[in-house]
Design an enzyme around this catalytic site. Structure first.
Site, PDB file in Angstrom:
ATOM      1  N   CYS A  25       0.813  -9.271 -18.969  1.00 46.80           N
ATOM      2  CA  CYS A  25       1.188  -8.748 -17.988  1.00 46.80           C
ATOM      3  C   CYS A  25       1.769  -7.196 -17.650  1.00 46.80           C
ATOM      4  CB  CYS A  25       1.090  -9.226 -16.459  1.00 46.80           C
ATOM      5  SG  CYS A  25       1.070 -10.848 -16.509  1.00 46.80           S
ATOM      6  N   HIS A 178      -4.875 -19.782 -19.207  1.00 48.15           N
ATOM      7  CA  HIS A 178      -3.458 -20.461 -18.785  1.00 48.15           C
ATOM      8  C   HIS A 178      -2.946 -21.450 -17.928  1.00 48.15           C
ATOM      9  CE1 HIS A 178       0.538 -18.564 -18.558  1.00 48.15           C
ATOM     10  NE2 HIS A 178       0.061 -17.008 -18.403  1.00 48.15           N
ATOM     11  N   HIS A 181       3.768 -21.640 -18.969  1.00 46.91           N
ATOM     12  CA  HIS A 181       5.608 -20.931 -18.394  1.00 46.91           C
ATOM     13  C   HIS A 181       5.089 -20.676 -17.501  1.00 46.91           C
ATOM     14  CE1 HIS A 181       3.983 -17.794 -21.481  1.00 46.91           C
ATOM     15  NE2 HIS A 181       4.682 -18.557 -21.869  1.00 46.91           N
ATOM     16  N   TYR A 183       3.024 -21.796 -14.869  1.00 48.82           N
ATOM     17  CA  TYR A 183       2.153 -21.349 -13.706  1.00 48.82           C
ATOM     18  C   TYR A 183       1.668 -22.545 -13.080  1.00 48.82           C
ATOM     19  CZ  TYR A 183       3.668 -16.795 -14.787  1.00 48.82           C
ATOM     20  OH  TYR A 183       4.734 -15.498 -14.697  1.00 48.82           O
ATOM     21  N   ARG A 325       5.392  -8.598 -27.105  1.00 45.44           N
ATOM     22  CA  ARG A 325       6.006  -7.431 -27.507  1.00 45.44           C
ATOM     23  C   ARG A 325       5.690  -6.698 -28.264  1.00 45.44           C
ATOM     24  NH1 ARG A 325      10.378 -10.917 -23.296  1.00 45.44           N
ATOM     25  NH2 ARG A 325       9.873 -13.056 -24.320  1.00 45.44           N
TER      26      ARG A 325
END
Length: 371
Positions: A25, A178, A181, A183, A325
């Site tokens: 994101c 998704h 995580h 959600y 990352r």
């Protein structure tokens, strides 16, 4: 030959190597609309040489955004803005572009991470009332979400399917759903977030029902040649929560439905989680799913050393390696990995002259001449 740089099939899509850029994101959209930042950011990653680039979690409705600055694909305006990005990036991209579709559920209406990441309450500027499987907040003291009724469930199904159709129209080559995580779809799976008493709560079969219905709605809405797969949290890292054996059961159901792969992450549904962080800490979860189900499996999580990535694939613990990352920190990670492992990689001709002298066969088909 390096396993990391061997081709593989993600559904009907052939990829040149097994490096996946995981969704990250950017919190840089305006009313869900992609901006110049997305052209710069995705353009950079699309030249990395990775086998596939999955763009950030893209909300299927305004209330499904994690933050007010999340990317969305729920309106004509969103579609037009993202088309501008896709037209610019895919013209030069090395990596095929895939989208992750998402709904944040009770974790929506949040500040961006650099603003602290706290919940924005419905009566605060930029906030809205969130929805969830049950009227349970993510953390103590937060605003209580609305439990989805039948009309709300139908809206979510239709929103995912409609966004999938928009994604195909924009030229995305695949769709990741998704379910991780913490959600919305993960909230349905986990008994920590789901206390429903109807057909969508209680037993494992009931808790899986709605995520499977969403997956089916997406598959039914788009052409068969567009692969659809899922990202899951294989464990909540909380006693009594969703766990790896539940994930194996879900993966079997997904395989029956033509799911192209499973992207194995973990955590996110509860602040009580206790995650044992270490290099490749989620790899055993991916390995368990791959062994039990045989579905193409993507491992992710603190895998930053090319030799480590290669070893995971050589041992058969996963079929592909995702970096997030680590790719932000080093957008040329695939180049450096190829150099370290003695492999070749695609690179744009504009960059061929950067090939280091000690790696004379690093860039595939590179030829350079000058007067």
């Amino acid at each position: 030959m390096s396993k990391l740089f061997s081709p593989w099939m993600l559904g009907p899509m052939k990829l040149e190597n097994r490096i996946v850029i995981a969704p990250m994101c950017q919190y840089s959209a305006v009313d869900g609309n992609a901006q110049d930042w997305h052209i710069i950011h995705l353009g950079n990653l699309a030249l990395s040489g990775a086998g596939v680039l999955v763009i950030e979690a893209t909300a299927v409705s305004p209330e499904g955004r994690i933050t007010p600055s999340d990317l969305g694909l729920y309106s004509d305006e969103n579609e037009t803005a993202l088309k501008r990005v896709m037209d610019a990036v895919t013209k030069h991209a090395i990596s095929p572009m895939v989208i992750q579709l998402a709904h944040a559920g009770r974790k929506a209406s949040s500040q961006t991470p650099w603003e602290g990441g706290a919940q924005i309450r419905p009566d605060e500027p930029g906030g809205w009332k969130t929805v969830a499987p049950s009227a349970l907040p993510h953390a103590s003291g937060e605003d209580v979400p609305l439990a989805l009724d039948e009309a709300g469930l139908e809206k979510v199904r239709k929103d995912f399917a409609a966004s999938a159709c928009r994604a195909v129209a924009l030229g995305f080559r695949g769709i990741e759903v998704h379910m991780a995580h913490g959600y919305l779809l993960h909230q349905f799976l986990s008994p920590i977030a789901n206390e429903r008493l109807d057909d969508y709560g209680g037993s494992l079969e009931n808790r899986m029902r709605f995520p499977l219905e969403v997956f089916d709605a997406i598959k039914a809405a788009i052409p068969d040649d567009i692969p659809v797969w899922v990202r899951v949290s294989a464990t909540d890292w909380v006693p009594g929560g969703w766990d790896i054996e539940d994930t194996v059961a879900l993966a079997h159901r997904m395989k029956e439905r033509g799911c192209a792969a499973i992207h194995v992450s973990s955590g996110g549904v509860s602040p009580k989680q206790q995650i044992p962080l270490s290099d490749g800490y989620q790899v055993p979860l991916a390995a368990r799913v791959k062994e039990a189900v045989g579905l193409p499996t993507i491992a992710v999580g603190l895998i930053t050393d090319p030799a480590h990535a290669e070893a995971i694939l050589e041992k058969g613990e996963a079929d592909a390696i995702a970096l997030a990352r680590g790719m932000l920190y080093d957008p040329r990670w695939p180049w450096h990995a190829a150099a370290q492992l003695g492999a070749e990689i695609e690179a744009s001709p504009q960059y061929w002259r950067s090939q280091p002298r000690q790696y004379k066969a690093l860039f595939k088909n590179a030829t350079v001449g000058q007067r």
